[in-house]
Design an enzyme around this catalytic site. Structure first.
Site, PDB file in Angstrom:
ATOM      1  N   LYS A  66       0.797  -1.234   0.000  1.00 16.10           N
ATOM      2  CA  LYS A  66       0.000   0.000   0.000  1.00 16.10           C
ATOM      3  C   LYS A  66       0.834   1.291   0.000  1.00 16.10           C
ATOM      4  O   LYS A  66       0.375   2.343   0.435  1.00 16.10           O
ATOM      5  CB  LYS A  66      -1.007   0.030   1.181  1.00 16.10           C
ATOM      6  CG  LYS A  66      -1.861  -1.208   1.340  1.00 16.10           C
ATOM      7  CD  LYS A  66      -2.364  -1.808   0.061  1.00 16.10           C
ATOM      8  CE  LYS A  66      -3.461  -1.074  -0.629  1.00 16.10           C
ATOM      9  NZ  LYS A  66      -3.871  -1.835  -1.874  1.00 16.10           N
ATOM     10  N   GLY A  68       2.182   2.635  -2.798  1.00 19.63           N
ATOM     11  CA  GLY A  68       2.249   3.256  -4.124  1.00 19.63           C
ATOM     12  C   GLY A  68       2.968   2.373  -5.133  1.00 19.63           C
ATOM     13  O   GLY A  68       3.529   2.868  -6.123  1.00 19.63           O
ATOM     14  N   TRP A  71       1.401   2.480  -8.771  1.00 16.52           N
ATOM     15  CA  TRP A  71       1.739   3.786  -9.348  1.00 16.52           C
ATOM     16  C   TRP A  71       3.188   3.771  -9.868  1.00 16.52           C
ATOM     17  O   TRP A  71       3.475   4.156 -11.005  1.00 16.52           O
ATOM     18  CB  TRP A  71       1.571   4.816  -8.229  1.00 16.52           C
ATOM     19  CG  TRP A  71       1.562   6.241  -8.626  1.00 16.52           C
ATOM     20  CD1 TRP A  71       1.508   6.755  -9.890  1.00 16.52           C
ATOM     21  CD2 TRP A  71       1.609   7.352  -7.728  1.00 16.52           C
ATOM     22  NE1 TRP A  71       1.506   8.116  -9.831  1.00 16.52           N
ATOM     23  CE2 TRP A  71       1.558   8.505  -8.516  1.00 16.52           C
ATOM     24  CE3 TRP A  71       1.687   7.489  -6.339  1.00 16.52           C
ATOM     25  CZ2 TRP A  71       1.591   9.794  -7.955  1.00 16.52           C
ATOM     26  CZ3 TRP A  71       1.702   8.757  -5.778  1.00 16.52           C
ATOM     27  CH2 TRP A  71       1.660   9.894  -6.580  1.00 16.52           C
ATOM     28  N   HIS A 128       6.762  -7.475  -2.407  1.00 20.95           N
ATOM     29  CA  HIS A 128       6.636  -6.821  -1.098  1.00 20.95           C
ATOM     30  C   HIS A 128       7.557  -7.505  -0.079  1.00 20.95           C
ATOM     31  O   HIS A 128       7.490  -7.200   1.109  1.00 20.95           O
ATOM     32  CB  HIS A 128       5.195  -6.929  -0.577  1.00 20.95           C
ATOM     33  CG  HIS A 128       4.190  -6.148  -1.366  1.00 20.95           C
ATOM     34  ND1 HIS A 128       4.388  -4.851  -1.752  1.00 20.95           N
ATOM     35  CD2 HIS A 128       2.949  -6.479  -1.816  1.00 20.95           C
ATOM     36  CE1 HIS A 128       3.319  -4.413  -2.414  1.00 20.95           C
ATOM     37  NE2 HIS A 128       2.440  -5.393  -2.470  1.00 20.95           N
ATOM     38  N   ARG A 150       5.955   4.806   2.334  1.00 19.82           N
ATOM     39  CA  ARG A 150       4.811   5.700   2.578  1.00 19.82           C
ATOM     40  C   ARG A 150       4.622   5.796   4.083  1.00 19.82           C
ATOM     41  O   ARG A 150       4.917   4.823   4.806  1.00 19.82           O
ATOM     42  CB  ARG A 150       3.553   5.116   1.915  1.00 19.82           C
ATOM     43  CG  ARG A 150       2.334   6.008   1.977  1.00 19.82           C
ATOM     44  CD  ARG A 150       1.132   5.348   1.312  1.00 19.82           C
ATOM     45  NE  ARG A 150       0.038   6.282   1.127  1.00 19.82           N
ATOM     46  CZ  ARG A 150      -1.160   5.944   0.645  1.00 19.82           C
ATOM     47  NH1 ARG A 150      -1.404   4.693   0.302  1.00 19.82           N
ATOM     48  NH2 ARG A 150      -2.101   6.845   0.510  1.00 19.82           N
ATOM     49  N   SER A 158      -4.996   2.574   4.243  1.00 20.06           N
ATOM     50  CA  SER A 158      -5.101   1.919   2.937  1.00 20.06           C
ATOM     51  C   SER A 158      -5.122   0.391   3.086  1.00 20.06           C
ATOM     52  O   SER A 158      -5.894  -0.304   2.425  1.00 20.06           O
ATOM     53  CB  SER A 158      -3.903   2.361   2.080  1.00 20.06           C
ATOM     54  OG  SER A 158      -4.013   1.855   0.781  1.00 20.06           O
ATOM     55  N   LEU A 245       0.006   9.422 -15.308  1.00 14.57           N
ATOM     56  CA  LEU A 245       0.204   8.779 -14.001  1.00 14.57           C
ATOM     57  C   LEU A 245      -0.631   9.403 -12.888  1.00 14.57           C
ATOM     58  O   LEU A 245      -0.545   8.962 -11.729  1.00 14.57           O
ATOM     59  CB  LEU A 245       1.689   8.846 -13.613  1.00 14.57           C
ATOM     60  CG  LEU A 245       2.648   8.046 -14.509  1.00 14.57           C
ATOM     61  CD1 LEU A 245       4.097   8.419 -14.200  1.00 14.57           C
ATOM     62  CD2 LEU A 245       2.438   6.537 -14.325  1.00 14.57           C
ATOM     63  N   PHE A 247      -3.708  10.254 -10.426  1.00 16.81           N
ATOM     64  CA  PHE A 247      -4.679   9.340  -9.804  1.00 16.81           C
ATOM     65  C   PHE A 247      -5.918   9.181 -10.690  1.00 16.81           C
ATOM     66  O   PHE A 247      -6.361   8.055 -10.960  1.00 16.81           O
ATOM     67  CB  PHE A 247      -5.064   9.873  -8.413  1.00 16.81           C
ATOM     68  CG  PHE A 247      -6.015   8.981  -7.679  1.00 16.81           C
ATOM     69  CD1 PHE A 247      -5.562   7.877  -6.974  1.00 16.81           C
ATOM     70  CD2 PHE A 247      -7.384   9.230  -7.704  1.00 16.81           C
ATOM     71  CE1 PHE A 247      -6.438   7.042  -6.300  1.00 16.81           C
ATOM     72  CE2 PHE A 247      -8.273   8.403  -7.035  1.00 16.81           C
ATOM     73  CZ  PHE A 247      -7.800   7.309  -6.335  1.00 16.81           C
ATOM     74  N   PHE A 278      -9.649  -0.422  -5.741  1.00 14.95           N
ATOM     75  CA  PHE A 278      -8.212  -0.444  -5.496  1.00 14.95           C
ATOM     76  C   PHE A 278      -7.675   0.994  -5.531  1.00 14.95           C
ATOM     77  O   PHE A 278      -6.899   1.404  -4.681  1.00 14.95           O
ATOM     78  CB  PHE A 278      -7.519  -1.311  -6.552  1.00 14.95           C
ATOM     79  CG  PHE A 278      -6.058  -1.464  -6.310  1.00 14.95           C
ATOM     80  CD1 PHE A 278      -5.574  -2.489  -5.531  1.00 14.95           C
ATOM     81  CD2 PHE A 278      -5.158  -0.548  -6.836  1.00 14.95           C
ATOM     82  CE1 PHE A 278      -4.215  -2.610  -5.276  1.00 14.95           C
ATOM     83  CE2 PHE A 278      -3.801  -0.668  -6.593  1.00 14.95           C
ATOM     84  CZ  PHE A 278      -3.332  -1.702  -5.818  1.00 14.95           C
TER      85      PHE A 278
HETATM   86  S1  PPS Z   1      -0.548  -2.926  -3.234  1.00 13.16           S
HETATM   87  O1  PPS Z   1      -1.821  -3.692  -3.193  1.00 13.16           O
HETATM   88  O2  PPS Z   1       0.207  -3.132  -2.001  1.00 13.16           O
HETATM   89  O3  PPS Z   1       0.251  -3.212  -4.412  1.00 13.16           O
HETATM   90  O4  PPS Z   1      -1.028  -1.408  -3.279  1.00 13.16           O
HETATM   91  P1  PPS Z   1      -0.147  -0.179  -3.772  1.00 13.16           P
HETATM   92  O5  PPS Z   1      -0.236  -0.043  -5.229  1.00 13.16           O
HETATM   93  O6  PPS Z   1       1.206  -0.236  -3.162  1.00 13.16           O
HETATM   94  O7  PPS Z   1      -0.879   1.046  -3.066  1.00 13.16           O
HETATM   95  C1  PPS Z   1      -2.209   1.373  -3.330  1.00 13.16           C
HETATM   96  C2  PPS Z   1      -2.381   2.817  -2.877  1.00 13.16           C
HETATM   97  O8  PPS Z   1      -1.768   3.692  -3.842  1.00 13.16           O
HETATM   98  C3  PPS Z   1      -2.741   4.592  -4.329  1.00 13.16           C
HETATM   99  N1  PPS Z   1      -2.443   4.983  -5.712  1.00 13.16           N
HETATM  100  C4  PPS Z   1      -2.197   6.240  -6.099  1.00 13.16           C
HETATM  101  N2  PPS Z   1      -2.092   7.382  -5.391  1.00 13.16           N
HETATM  102  C5  PPS Z   1      -1.844   8.520  -6.094  1.00 13.16           C
HETATM  103  N3  PPS Z   1      -1.699   8.568  -7.438  1.00 13.16           N
HETATM  104  C6  PPS Z   1      -1.787   7.443  -8.185  1.00 13.16           C
HETATM  105  N4  PPS Z   1      -1.644   7.487  -9.498  1.00 13.16           N
HETATM  106  C7  PPS Z   1      -2.030   6.209  -7.500  1.00 13.16           C
HETATM  107  N5  PPS Z   1      -2.167   4.919  -7.910  1.00 13.16           N
HETATM  108  C8  PPS Z   1      -2.415   4.187  -6.806  1.00 13.16           C
HETATM  109  C9  PPS Z   1      -4.044   3.822  -4.181  1.00 13.16           C
HETATM  110  O9  PPS Z   1      -5.170   4.666  -4.270  1.00 13.16           O
HETATM  111  C10 PPS Z   1      -3.849   3.213  -2.796  1.00 13.16           C
HETATM  112  O10 PPS Z   1      -3.888   4.189  -1.759  1.00 13.16           O
HETATM  113  P2  PPS Z   1      -5.217   4.572  -0.944  1.00 13.16           P
HETATM  114  O11 PPS Z   1      -4.747   5.454   0.174  1.00 13.16           O
HETATM  115  O12 PPS Z   1      -5.821   3.300  -0.467  1.00 13.16           O
HETATM  116  O13 PPS Z   1      -6.088   5.319  -1.919  1.00 13.16           O
END
Ligand code: PPS
Length: 316
Positions: A66, A68, A71, A128, A150, A158, A245, A247, A278
């Protein structure tokens, strides 16, 4: 139904001192990484993963959950692949940048270890896992590793939604936060995970990023990531990449929003119709909406305690 019952993996039985001497952070000193919380099923694949063959041109994206990851996967894949938006839009990110150990933690699932092994080179691989459980060859072959951290309070918010939506957790949010503070949730210990990579942040093959730095100004981060990959793009190209990229763009892009993955998972468990996105909020500080002031204080104490002796600081 999944209950919040962690299973400790006592990896120390499978990691010999000889193995540890190959690690960059032993610095000739004793290194005693903590055990990592993973489902029992993981043990059947632990050695296969530790012996996974690594190539010099691989790209590894490593994070605590969680932080990022998704992303960052999309960002580094596009940069490494010279902004090939055509392929990025047609092939799902999970197939371009494979989650190595997913198969070892969820059942049933595609064999992601084999999928990662067979990716066309340069392979993009997400994990991870903490240092001690990652493939040993990462530390000798030294491919590019992009690490993202993070702040633990936003991770807590998250991860709670992830546990509910993806893993089907039905316990209370308080129980979940208690477990996270006790480092008893999957992939914990959380802060030790970050500190291991902070320790090697200056290695030429390692790029250490934070979710907050990307969120505050992704456009500013892009040239650093491009430099790391030896790529040069025009300002206009970087503006376009930052937009792709964002959100909102990633949330409406079927190749990156993980809608398919979440739906498959819910169907497998007979939880169709439940709502979980997600791409949830993508904000800094959302923990203020999820954690009571007493949990915020306890997370702050947890962070302070775990970071004692380190120069690393979480942002927020
Ligand atoms: S996982 O399942 O562990 O692989 O999840 P992960 O991708 O690491 O994290 C998911 C969180 O990243 C947020 N996210 C983003 N934030 C900002 N900008 C972009 N482009 C973006 N893409 C993914 C996603 O919304 C999850 O955070 P939360 O706080 O739950 O919204």
């Amino acid at each position: 139904m999944f209950t919040c019952q962690p299973v400790l993996v006592d990896w120390s039985v499978s990691v010999s001192l000889e193995d540890l001497s190959e690690h960059p952070f032993t610095d000739g000193k004793q290194w005693e990484p903590k055990p990592c919380v993973l489902p029992k099923r993981y043990m059947d694949f632990a050695e296969q993963i530790r012996n996974f063959e690594v190539f010099e041109d691989d790209v590894w994206i490593v994070t605590f959950p969680k932080c990022g990851t998704t992303w960052t996967q999309e960002m580094v894949w596009l940069i490494d692949q010279n902004l090939d938006y055509q392929t990025a839009k047609t092939i799902n990110l999970n197939d371009r940048s494979v989650f190595l150990e997913l198969f070892s933690t969820f059942d049933p699932m595609d064999d992601t270890i084999t999928s990662a092994r067979n990716l066309p080179r340069p392979r993009h691989i997400k994990s991870h896992l903490p240092v001690a459980l990652l493939p040993k060859q990462l530390w000798t072959v030294k491919p590019k590793i992009v690490y993202v951290s993070r702040n633990p309070k936003d991770v807590a918010a998250s991860y709670l939604h992830h546990y509910r939506g993806i893993a089907g957790y039905r316990g209370t949010k308080e129980e979940f936060f208690e477990r996270l503070l006790a480092d008893e949730i999957e992939y914990c210990p959380q802060i030790a995970h970050v500190l291991e990579f902070w320790r090697i942040k200056n290695h030429p093959n390692v790029l250490f990023l934070t979710y907050e730095q990307m969120k505050r100004d992704l456009r500013k981060v892009l040239p650093t990531v491009c430099d790391f990959f030896g790529k040069k793009f025009s300002n206009e190209q970087l503006d376009l990449l930052a937009k792709h990229l964002s959100f909102d763009e990633m949330k409406k892009n079927p190749a990156t929003n993980n809608v398919e993955l979440v739906q498959t998972r819910m169907k497998q468990e007979g939880r169709e119709g439940e709502s979980f996105e997600f791409m949830r909020k993508g904000q800094i500080g959302d923990y203020k909406n999820e954690l009571s002031s007493s949990f915020i204080d306890r997370f702050d104490e947890f962070i302070e305690r775990e970071l004692r002796g380190s120069d690393f600081k979480f942002d927020c």
